[in-house]
Structures are given as C-alpha cells and as structure tokens.
Scaffold this motif. Structure first.
Motif, PDB file in Angstrom:
ATOM      1  N   LEU A 107       3.387  -5.710   4.770  1.00  0.00           N
ATOM      2  CA  LEU A 107       3.696  -6.248   3.443  1.00  0.00           C
ATOM      3  C   LEU A 107       4.687  -7.383   3.633  1.00  0.00           C
ATOM      4  CD1 LEU A 107       3.164  -5.762   0.378  1.00  0.00           C
ATOM      5  CD2 LEU A 107       5.340  -4.516   0.358  1.00  0.00           C
ATOM      6  N   GLU A 142      -0.010  -8.366   1.061  1.00  0.00           N
ATOM      7  CA  GLU A 142      -0.348  -7.296   2.006  1.00  0.00           C
ATOM      8  C   GLU A 142      -1.454  -7.776   2.940  1.00  0.00           C
ATOM      9  OE1 GLU A 142      -2.457  -2.892   1.959  1.00  0.00           O
ATOM     10  OE2 GLU A 142      -1.092  -3.412   0.293  1.00  0.00           O
ATOM     11  N   GLN A 191       7.083  -5.718   6.175  1.00  0.00           N
ATOM     12  CA  GLN A 191       7.360  -4.285   6.060  1.00  0.00           C
ATOM     13  C   GLN A 191       6.123  -3.516   6.508  1.00  0.00           C
ATOM     14  OE1 GLN A 191      10.207  -2.362   4.253  1.00  0.00           O
ATOM     15  NE2 GLN A 191       9.193  -0.999   5.702  1.00  0.00           N
ATOM     16  N   LEU A 199       3.457  -0.577   6.648  1.00  0.00           N
ATOM     17  CA  LEU A 199       2.944   0.362   5.655  1.00  0.00           C
ATOM     18  C   LEU A 199       2.227   1.505   6.361  1.00  0.00           C
ATOM     19  CD1 LEU A 199       1.460  -2.168   3.053  1.00  0.00           C
ATOM     20  CD2 LEU A 199       3.711  -1.071   3.021  1.00  0.00           C
ATOM     21  N   SER A 200       2.359   2.689   5.819  1.00  0.00           N
ATOM     22  CA  SER A 200       1.750   3.869   6.411  1.00  0.00           C
ATOM     23  C   SER A 200       0.230   3.784   6.355  1.00  0.00           C
ATOM     24  CB  SER A 200       2.220   5.134   5.683  1.00  0.00           C
ATOM     25  OG  SER A 200       1.499   6.271   6.125  1.00  0.00           O
ATOM     26  N   GLY A 247       2.646   4.178   1.770  1.00  0.00           N
ATOM     27  CA  GLY A 247       3.974   3.670   1.467  1.00  0.00           C
ATOM     28  C   GLY A 247       4.663   3.000   2.637  1.00  0.00           C
ATOM     29  N   ALA A 248       5.840   2.400   2.345  1.00  0.00           N
ATOM     30  CA  ALA A 248       6.588   1.642   3.342  1.00  0.00           C
ATOM     31  C   ALA A 248       7.149   2.561   4.418  1.00  0.00           C
ATOM     32  CB  ALA A 248       7.709   0.871   2.669  1.00  0.00           C
TER      33      ALA A 248
END
Length: 338
Positions: free
Chosen positions: A48, A76, A99, A101-102, A108-109
């Motif tokens: 992200l 993203e 960032q 991301l899972s 989520g982050a």
C-alpha cells in the motif's frame, strides 16, 4: 526447502528495497515535476503506497494510461502490478512509503511503513502542467451496449493445495476456450482464506468499479471480483495464475486458449525456419511447454537448438547471434522497483 509458514504465505523477505537500495532520494529536479514508474517486484507481498507530500497524482493503471490524472491518497499494488505517479512535494518535500499487507483474512496492514523514495522540496509543484486528458484507451467494457459472449464463474479453492475450479495446474490441459474478437465476463470467487492476485497473460481486462485497464485482479479471501476480458489483437494459448509465489508453485495456474491456436504455431514455425540447418517442429503442431529454469540455462538450451521459443526476453547483440527477436507488443517502463 522452506518452512510451513513460508510455504503458505509466500516469500516476503526481511525488508523492502527500491532499485536495490533502502529507499532512493529523488533530487535535482530543478522545478520539474517528479514522475515515477513503480512496479511491485516482490514475490509475495502486496503493498500500500502512501505519499506525505502535497499530492500524489496517478497517471496509469497496470494496463496503461488513465483518461485523466487522478489524485490518490493511497495506491495498492499486488506482486507484479505497476503504476505511474507524479509526486508533488510539500514545503519540506515528501516521502513515498510502502506498507505491507497481509495475504490472509481481511488483508490488513503488517508492520511499519517502509521508505520507497524521498522527493526534495525543489521538485515541481504545479500539477496544472499535466495535460487535462491523456492518450488512453477509453473503451468501457462495462458500458450498457457491450455484448458479453459468455459469463464464466471461476472458483478458487484450497490453502496449501490451491486449485482453480477444483483442478490443479496441468500443462497438458486447456481449462477454458474463448473466441477472438469477443468480450467475456468473469466472476472470480474465492473459497480460500488467502488473498489471491490473479494475473491473466496476453489479454488485458477491466475490473468492475475500478478505472483503467489491468492484467491483475486481487480477489479477497472468501470474496469475489467481476472482470471483463476483451480478446483483441492476439490469439493462442496463455495462462492465468496467482501472482503470489507459493500458490503459483503449488498449483493455482490454468491454461487458457483462444480458438486460433494455429496462429501461434505458424509464427513459431516461421521463426524456426529462419535458422538454416536447424530442424524444428513444423507449424500446426502444438507447442511443448518446458519447465522453468535459470535464465543462463535457458539461453544455453536455445543456443544448442533445444528451445524454439522464449518469452519476455530482452534482445542483446550476443543473444541475437542465435535468437530471432520479434517486435515487442508491450512496453512497461519502470523506475522504482520495490
């Protein structure tokens, strides 16, 4: 070998690098707008992007230019996705971060943002210099007047042993067949707890509710996405697969066939005939897919006449001594590789 968690989640690595460095400094712009081509070159990490300067303007999606520049707070990118942005600095410049991301659940982050690039304060800060409209393919596959030749329901299942429509990849099996010149609608449904960025080779598509063209759609865990594919320009056999490293290895791959396979076979035969004295399979025979190998080994086999066709290979004078290169059908420039 790898541990079980890596096998499930993919190879993520301890940190992100930009062009091989821990972030790059974009300086010396001398008042010109700072434009960056960004590709997510990680094996298994969705990113992200966020810019803390005055503004981040998105110029393109993975499949080409957008009709107009659009302001973006975040972008993203799945593995293999690309974008083009203009980074407008604030009074103190700006920092572009990524960032992680899972790949599971709500996606989520994870961890803290990592620096991709910094932009100096002397970079251009007047976005009005950008054209109001750009040279983009504005065709809308979701327009009311578009005729849909077929709707496909494609199901993603499994975790450690992922499948498409209940089947693991088999290089001798063609999973779907389409006709050139048509548009199809795909509903891609995931019954998996993993997030799957699905990549279709050869034919770009559009995602319902998103702008621009792309070749990757991120399907959420236990969710679905709707895309429309236009079978223009090219014919032959291609693949669609997950762009996460481990599902690709473990079987989330399918072969896709346009009904005019003979076009590819004919081109294959003509290229082979250009190499005098080298015997090859004749046109109209099916291509035999070979297992992936290190590039050096592939080039050795091509020089020895054991390989007839290699895709996505950059021409060089040395390679041109034993390979006949076709004209590129797509150009993907990239400056920031993370």
């Amino acid at each position: 070998g790898v541990d079980m968690m890596t096998a499930m989640m993919g190879r993520t690595g301890p940190r992100l690098l930009t062009n091989g460095q821990d972030g790059v400094a974009l300086t010396g712009s001398d008042g010109k707008l700072e434009r960056a081509h960004i590709v997510n070159a990680t094996a298994s990490t969705r990113l992200l992007l966020r810019f803390d300067g005055a503004e981040m303007l998105r110029l393109s999606a993975t499949g080409g230019r957008l009709p107009q520049p659009e302001s973006a707070t975040t972008i993203e990118l799945a593995p293999g996705e690309r974008t083009e942005v203009v980074l407008v600095p604030g009074a103190a410049g700006g920092t572009l971060t990524a960032q992680r991301l899972s790949n599971e659940g709500d996606g989520g982050a994870m961890g803290l943002p990592e620096v991709v690039a910094t932009v100096s304060a002397d970079a251009g800060a007047d976005p009005s210099l950008l054209p109001a409209s750009m040279n983009a393919n504005t065709r809308d596959l979701f327009a009311p007047d578009v005729t849909i030749a077929q709707q496909r329901i494609i199901t993603l299942d499994g975790h450690m042993n992922p499948t498409i429509d209940g089947k693991p990849f088999d290089m001798n099996t063609v999973n779907f067949t389409a006709k050139k010149g048509t548009v199809e609608e795909w509903v891609i449904r995931s019954n998996s707890p993993m997030v799957h960025p699905i990549h279709l080779h050869t034919w770009p598509f559009q995602i319902q509710g998103a702008k621009g063209w792309t070749d990757i759609v991120t399907v959420p865990a236990n969710g679905e996405k709707v895309i429309r594919v236009a079978y223009d320009d090219f014919s032959g056999t291609t693949v669609l697969h997950c762009h996460e490293y481990s599902p690709y290895v473990y079987g989330l791959l399918a072969a896709y066939l346009d009904r005019r396979l003979r076009v590819i076979a004919t081109i294959h035969g003509r290229l082979s005939d250009e190499r005098a004295g080298v015997k090859r399979r004749v046109a109209n025979q099916c291509l035999q897919w070979l297992p992936a190998e290190p590039l050096a080994r592939i080039l050795e086999r091509a020089r020895a006449g054991e390989v007839d066709l290699v895709s996505s290979l950059r021409p060089t004078p040395e390679r041109s001594e034993f390979l006949a290169f076709s004209a590129p059908y797509v150009s993907v420039p990239a400056v920031l590789v993370v």
